[in-house]
Motif scaffolding. Sequence first.
Motif, PDB file in Angstrom:
ATOM      1  N   ALA A 178       0.045   2.699 -13.834  1.00 45.82           N
ATOM      2  CA  ALA A 178      -0.109   3.612 -14.971  1.00 45.82           C
ATOM      3  C   ALA A 178       1.105   3.466 -15.875  1.00 45.82           C
ATOM      4  O   ALA A 178       2.173   3.036 -15.439  1.00 45.82           O
ATOM      5  CB  ALA A 178      -0.240   5.065 -14.504  1.00 45.82           C
ATOM      6  N   ALA A 179       0.931   3.835 -17.145  1.00 46.71           N
ATOM      7  CA  ALA A 179       2.045   3.832 -18.099  1.00 46.71           C
ATOM      8  C   ALA A 179       1.865   4.970 -19.085  1.00 46.71           C
ATOM      9  O   ALA A 179       0.736   5.232 -19.541  1.00 46.71           O
ATOM     10  CB  ALA A 179       2.118   2.500 -18.845  1.00 46.71           C
ATOM     11  N   ALA A 180       2.949   5.637 -19.405  1.00 46.92           N
ATOM     12  CA  ALA A 180       2.907   6.659 -20.449  1.00 46.92           C
ATOM     13  C   ALA A 180       3.010   5.989 -21.815  1.00 46.92           C
ATOM     14  O   ALA A 180       3.539   4.885 -21.950  1.00 46.92           O
ATOM     15  CB  ALA A 180       4.050   7.650 -20.266  1.00 46.92           C
ATOM     16  N   LEU A 181       2.508   6.665 -22.815  1.00 46.58           N
ATOM     17  CA  LEU A 181       2.640   6.196 -24.191  1.00 46.58           C
ATOM     18  C   LEU A 181       4.045   6.478 -24.702  1.00 46.58           C
ATOM     19  O   LEU A 181       4.586   7.560 -24.481  1.00 46.58           O
ATOM     20  CB  LEU A 181       1.644   6.921 -25.098  1.00 46.58           C
ATOM     21  N   GLY A 182       4.628   5.505 -25.405  1.00 41.31           N
ATOM     22  CA  GLY A 182       5.880   5.735 -26.097  1.00 41.31           C
ATOM     23  C   GLY A 182       5.633   5.919 -27.582  1.00 41.31           C
ATOM     24  O   GLY A 182       4.547   5.613 -28.085  1.00 41.31           O
ATOM     25  N   ASN A 183       6.631   6.412 -28.309  1.00 36.47           N
ATOM     26  CA  ASN A 183       6.433   6.590 -29.753  1.00 36.47           C
ATOM     27  C   ASN A 183       6.253   5.251 -30.470  1.00 36.47           C
ATOM     28  O   ASN A 183       5.491   5.154 -31.436  1.00 36.47           O
ATOM     29  CB  ASN A 183       7.600   7.369 -30.364  1.00 36.47           C
ATOM     30  N   HIS A 184       6.911   4.193 -29.989  1.00 37.01           N
ATOM     31  CA  HIS A 184       6.787   2.901 -30.665  1.00 37.01           C
ATOM     32  C   HIS A 184       5.429   2.234 -30.423  1.00 37.01           C
ATOM     33  O   HIS A 184       5.115   1.238 -31.071  1.00 37.01           O
ATOM     34  CB  HIS A 184       7.918   1.967 -30.246  1.00 37.01           C
ATOM     35  N   GLU A 185       4.629   2.770 -29.512  1.00 31.78           N
ATOM     36  CA  GLU A 185       3.265   2.260 -29.345  1.00 31.78           C
ATOM     37  C   GLU A 185       2.440   2.433 -30.621  1.00 31.78           C
ATOM     38  O   GLU A 185       1.453   1.740 -30.831  1.00 31.78           O
ATOM     39  CB  GLU A 185       2.577   2.991 -28.187  1.00 31.78           C
ATOM     40  N   PHE A 186       2.845   3.362 -31.474  1.00 34.59           N
ATOM     41  CA  PHE A 186       2.070   3.686 -32.669  1.00 34.59           C
ATOM     42  C   PHE A 186       2.561   2.941 -33.915  1.00 34.59           C
ATOM     43  O   PHE A 186       1.980   3.095 -34.983  1.00 34.59           O
ATOM     44  CB  PHE A 186       2.114   5.192 -32.917  1.00 34.59           C
ATOM     45  N   ASN A 187       3.616   2.134 -33.778  1.00 31.56           N
ATOM     46  CA  ASN A 187       4.219   1.485 -34.946  1.00 31.56           C
ATOM     47  C   ASN A 187       3.269   0.574 -35.693  1.00 31.56           C
ATOM     48  O   ASN A 187       3.354   0.431 -36.916  1.00 31.56           O
ATOM     49  CB  ASN A 187       5.452   0.675 -34.545  1.00 31.56           C
ATOM     50  N   ARG A 222       0.821  -1.212   0.000  1.00 28.62           N
ATOM     51  CA  ARG A 222       0.000   0.000   0.000  1.00 28.62           C
ATOM     52  C   ARG A 222       0.852   1.259   0.000  1.00 28.62           C
ATOM     53  O   ARG A 222       0.342   2.371  -0.183  1.00 28.62           O
ATOM     54  CB  ARG A 222      -0.944  -0.013   1.201  1.00 28.62           C
ATOM     55  N   ASN A 223       2.144   1.088   0.217  1.00 32.48           N
ATOM     56  CA  ASN A 223       3.055   2.231   0.223  1.00 32.48           C
ATOM     57  C   ASN A 223       3.899   2.300  -1.046  1.00 32.48           C
ATOM     58  O   ASN A 223       4.971   2.921  -1.057  1.00 32.48           O
ATOM     59  CB  ASN A 223       3.979   2.154   1.442  1.00 32.48           C
ATOM     60  N   THR A 224       3.429   1.687  -2.101  1.00 31.91           N
ATOM     61  CA  THR A 224       4.172   1.690  -3.364  1.00 31.91           C
ATOM     62  C   THR A 224       3.229   1.919  -4.537  1.00 31.91           C
ATOM     63  O   THR A 224       2.036   1.615  -4.475  1.00 31.91           O
ATOM     64  CB  THR A 224       4.909   0.355  -3.601  1.00 31.91           C
ATOM     65  N   LEU A 225       3.797   2.442  -5.616  1.00 35.12           N
ATOM     66  CA  LEU A 225       3.149   2.523  -6.915  1.00 35.12           C
ATOM     67  C   LEU A 225       4.130   2.008  -7.951  1.00 35.12           C
ATOM     68  O   LEU A 225       5.356   2.046  -7.738  1.00 35.12           O
ATOM     69  CB  LEU A 225       2.744   3.964  -7.253  1.00 35.12           C
ATOM     70  N   LEU A 226       3.622   1.556  -9.094  1.00 37.67           N
ATOM     71  CA  LEU A 226       4.460   1.050 -10.174  1.00 37.67           C
ATOM     72  C   LEU A 226       3.995   1.668 -11.484  1.00 37.67           C
ATOM     73  O   LEU A 226       2.831   1.525 -11.869  1.00 37.67           O
ATOM     74  CB  LEU A 226       4.362  -0.478 -10.254  1.00 37.67           C
ATOM     75  N   ILE A 227       4.911   2.374 -12.160  1.00 38.24           N
ATOM     76  CA  ILE A 227       4.562   3.059 -13.401  1.00 38.24           C
ATOM     77  C   ILE A 227       5.592   2.744 -14.482  1.00 38.24           C
ATOM     78  O   ILE A 227       6.648   2.174 -14.207  1.00 38.24           O
ATOM     79  CB  ILE A 227       4.453   4.588 -13.192  1.00 38.24           C
ATOM     80  N   ASP A 228       5.264   3.117 -15.720  1.00 39.34           N
ATOM     81  CA  ASP A 228       6.155   2.882 -16.855  1.00 39.34           C
ATOM     82  C   ASP A 228       6.166   4.131 -17.731  1.00 39.34           C
ATOM     83  O   ASP A 228       5.193   4.887 -17.764  1.00 39.34           O
ATOM     84  CB  ASP A 228       5.686   1.667 -17.665  1.00 39.34           C
ATOM     85  N   ALA A 229       7.281   4.323 -18.475  1.00 39.65           N
ATOM     86  CA  ALA A 229       7.427   5.527 -19.302  1.00 39.65           C
ATOM     87  C   ALA A 229       7.386   5.233 -20.798  1.00 39.65           C
ATOM     88  O   ALA A 229       7.863   6.039 -21.595  1.00 39.65           O
ATOM     89  CB  ALA A 229       8.711   6.272 -18.946  1.00 39.65           C
ATOM     90  N   GLY A 230       6.823   4.094 -21.209  1.00 40.96           N
ATOM     91  CA  GLY A 230       6.497   3.903 -22.613  1.00 40.96           C
ATOM     92  C   GLY A 230       7.460   3.090 -23.446  1.00 40.96           C
ATOM     93  O   GLY A 230       8.545   2.718 -23.025  1.00 40.96           O
ATOM     94  N   ASP A 231       7.035   2.833 -24.694  1.00 37.19           N
ATOM     95  CA  ASP A 231       7.667   1.910 -25.644  1.00 37.19           C
ATOM     96  C   ASP A 231       7.554   0.491 -25.113  1.00 37.19           C
ATOM     97  O   ASP A 231       8.538  -0.138 -24.709  1.00 37.19           O
ATOM     98  CB  ASP A 231       9.117   2.283 -25.940  1.00 37.19           C
ATOM     99  N   THR A 232       6.341  -0.013 -25.156  1.00 35.15           N
ATOM    100  CA  THR A 232       5.994  -1.278 -24.515  1.00 35.15           C
ATOM    101  C   THR A 232       5.748  -2.400 -25.502  1.00 35.15           C
ATOM    102  O   THR A 232       6.182  -3.531 -25.288  1.00 35.15           O
ATOM    103  CB  THR A 232       4.734  -1.085 -23.639  1.00 35.15           C
ATOM    104  N   ILE A 233       5.064  -2.120 -26.631  1.00 34.09           N
ATOM    105  CA  ILE A 233       4.521  -3.208 -27.454  1.00 34.09           C
ATOM    106  C   ILE A 233       5.270  -3.430 -28.762  1.00 34.09           C
ATOM    107  O   ILE A 233       4.763  -4.066 -29.671  1.00 34.09           O
ATOM    108  CB  ILE A 233       3.024  -2.985 -27.745  1.00 34.09           C
ATOM    109  N   GLN A 234       6.504  -2.955 -28.851  1.00 33.09           N
ATOM    110  CA  GLN A 234       7.315  -3.176 -30.059  1.00 33.09           C
ATOM    111  C   GLN A 234       8.740  -3.467 -29.646  1.00 33.09           C
ATOM    112  O   GLN A 234       9.236  -2.912 -28.679  1.00 33.09           O
ATOM    113  CB  GLN A 234       7.278  -1.939 -30.961  1.00 33.09           C
ATOM    114  N   GLY A 235       9.404  -4.364 -30.405  1.00 33.43           N
ATOM    115  CA  GLY A 235      10.824  -4.540 -30.165  1.00 33.43           C
ATOM    116  C   GLY A 235      11.328  -5.961 -30.184  1.00 33.43           C
ATOM    117  O   GLY A 235      12.488  -6.200 -30.493  1.00 33.43           O
ATOM    118  N   THR A 236      10.505  -6.930 -29.828  1.00 32.87           N
ATOM    119  CA  THR A 236      10.909  -8.332 -29.883  1.00 32.87           C
ATOM    120  C   THR A 236       9.998  -9.087 -30.837  1.00 32.87           C
ATOM    121  O   THR A 236       8.919  -8.613 -31.210  1.00 32.87           O
ATOM    122  CB  THR A 236      10.820  -9.009 -28.512  1.00 32.87           C
TER     123      THR A 236
END
Length: 603
Positions: free
Chosen positions: A146-155, A99-113
């Motif tokens: 939460a996660a931010a959108l990365g540019n590669h999300e749009f590929n 309850r004392n933590t959060l987990l976030i991401d800064a994008g570029d998630t769905i492209q690369g492998t």
Amino acid sequence: MALDRRTFLGTSAATGAAVALAGATSTPAAAAEAVAGGASAAGAKTYAFTVMGTTDLHGNVFNWDYFTDKEFDDKAHNDVGLAKISTLVNQVRAEKGRRNTLLIDAGDTIQGTQLSYYYAKVDPITARRGPVHPMAQAMNAIGYDAAALGNHEFNYGIPVLRKFEEQCDFPLLGANALDAKTLRPAFPPYSMHRLRTPHGRDVKVAVLGLTNPGIAIWDKANVQGKMTFPGLEEQAAKYVPRLRSLGADVVIVSAHSGSSGTSSYGDQLPYIENAAGLVAEQVPGIDAILVGHAHTEIPEYRVRNKATGKDVVLSEPLKWGQRLTLFDFELTWAKGCWSVSKVSARVLNSNAAVEDPEIVGLLSDEHRKVVAYVNQVIGTSTQAMSSGDGPVKDVAIIDLINHVQAETVKGALAGTEWGALPVLSQASCFSRTAAIPAGQVTIRDAAGLYPFENTLEARLLTGAQIKDYLEYSAKYYVRTAPGDVVDPAKLTNAEGTPDYNYDAVYGLTYDIDVSEPVGSRISGLSFQGKPVDPAAQFVLAVNNYRASGGGNFPHVPQSKQLWANSDEIRNTIIQWVKAKGTVDPAQFASVDWRLTRAGTPVF
């Protein structure tokens, strides 16, 4: 967290609205509670919490390289993947109390492998009764907030991104991703999270998501007329005061933007590509920024805000799940409100963690499917080829990329008014470990030559423009005087130029004199044995990233487009190998460019 991979749709936040998420989902240990909330020596009530962050995961779930078909490893012995990140996250939650933590991401998630490619193209998540994306499954199971959108999300196009968004249990944030017609947010700009404390009111933590303006250039074909991407500073200045007025005690920015203040697309957009540091400096009211996009490791970087004089703490964890950032916050309760008294940041190395059995079990079937797919045999090669020397020598494996591109463009233009023009081609050494073996060639061998989802275009250029292009490309080399010892490892990547921003041009012969200053390095530029006429017209087979301004190469973005293809270049290479059956370097490879010093070859 168990997921039905075929029917689970998750929850998606309404666009343009804040998303309320519960930060408290489990009861922390008593020891963690004692750390999180207490009283200072002076009697002030305090509360501590931790925000964990990842970025540039690029489709990495497991510590596996689908191009080499073995566990990932590099010179620094880094490991990759969400399965290892999950173990680190569990350790932090056990220490701090979930309850004392959060987990976030800064994008570029769905492209690369090839794992992420498979579920975008081969067994797409957008199909009727399609699968749930492995990255959505893993991130849901780990419990991202939460996660931010990365540019590669749009590929892969907006429909794939929207389906991924639908499958996530957490919001994809993009305050500067706007609907092109209404100029309203196309995704939630921010999310608000409530952390329960032992005393005082709850702590309200706002996460503002910012993405990269370069999307407008790099994925023009997918977003033009649909979305627009204003600058990060502009949108942060709009939303941070709003978040404070909504009662946010802490404001964190998750920005898919590096901290250097530079851009790779020149003046084609009036916005900065790597603007996270500028946001920290110019926009008051931000406590910390999770940085992405640049693929560098920054454990902690402090930027003084011009308006408040306070430090904003930035941190960028290394790409692909190699690191996990920890922002540790200390708050004090006074005069009826919480205020931030201290922020620090550090990173954890995922190579110290084992893969979480829950994530391994959750996605082992998907992993096996992709391994089987990439190991399909599509042809044979008469000899082995490697990209190891590609940055400093004209090697056959880069010639293969260029030959396929040139042949494809020639076929596409045949019979048109441009069909008689000579076709040149550009390619980079995208991976120094790419290889084609002698004997059987698989999909992973061919795909490994081109790890990006770039597509192919044909652009019209003059001989003079081609020379300018080559001069710009040659800035990649460190100036080295005649007689100086040449260390190949120190000869390239001048001023931080990445390998993918050094192009060799196929179809011409030329020398690159690395003893000369930038802009005066190309000599002996010839076509079919004759000096290139500055006024002559050429067709350049070029990837869409370069054609749209990626790398800020001259002339190409403004040049006439003669043809464009929607299929990825790596698919074109795979289909070419299938059609030919046999790859024979004798049919396409030759040494057409070389590095020199005062006319003497370097190698």
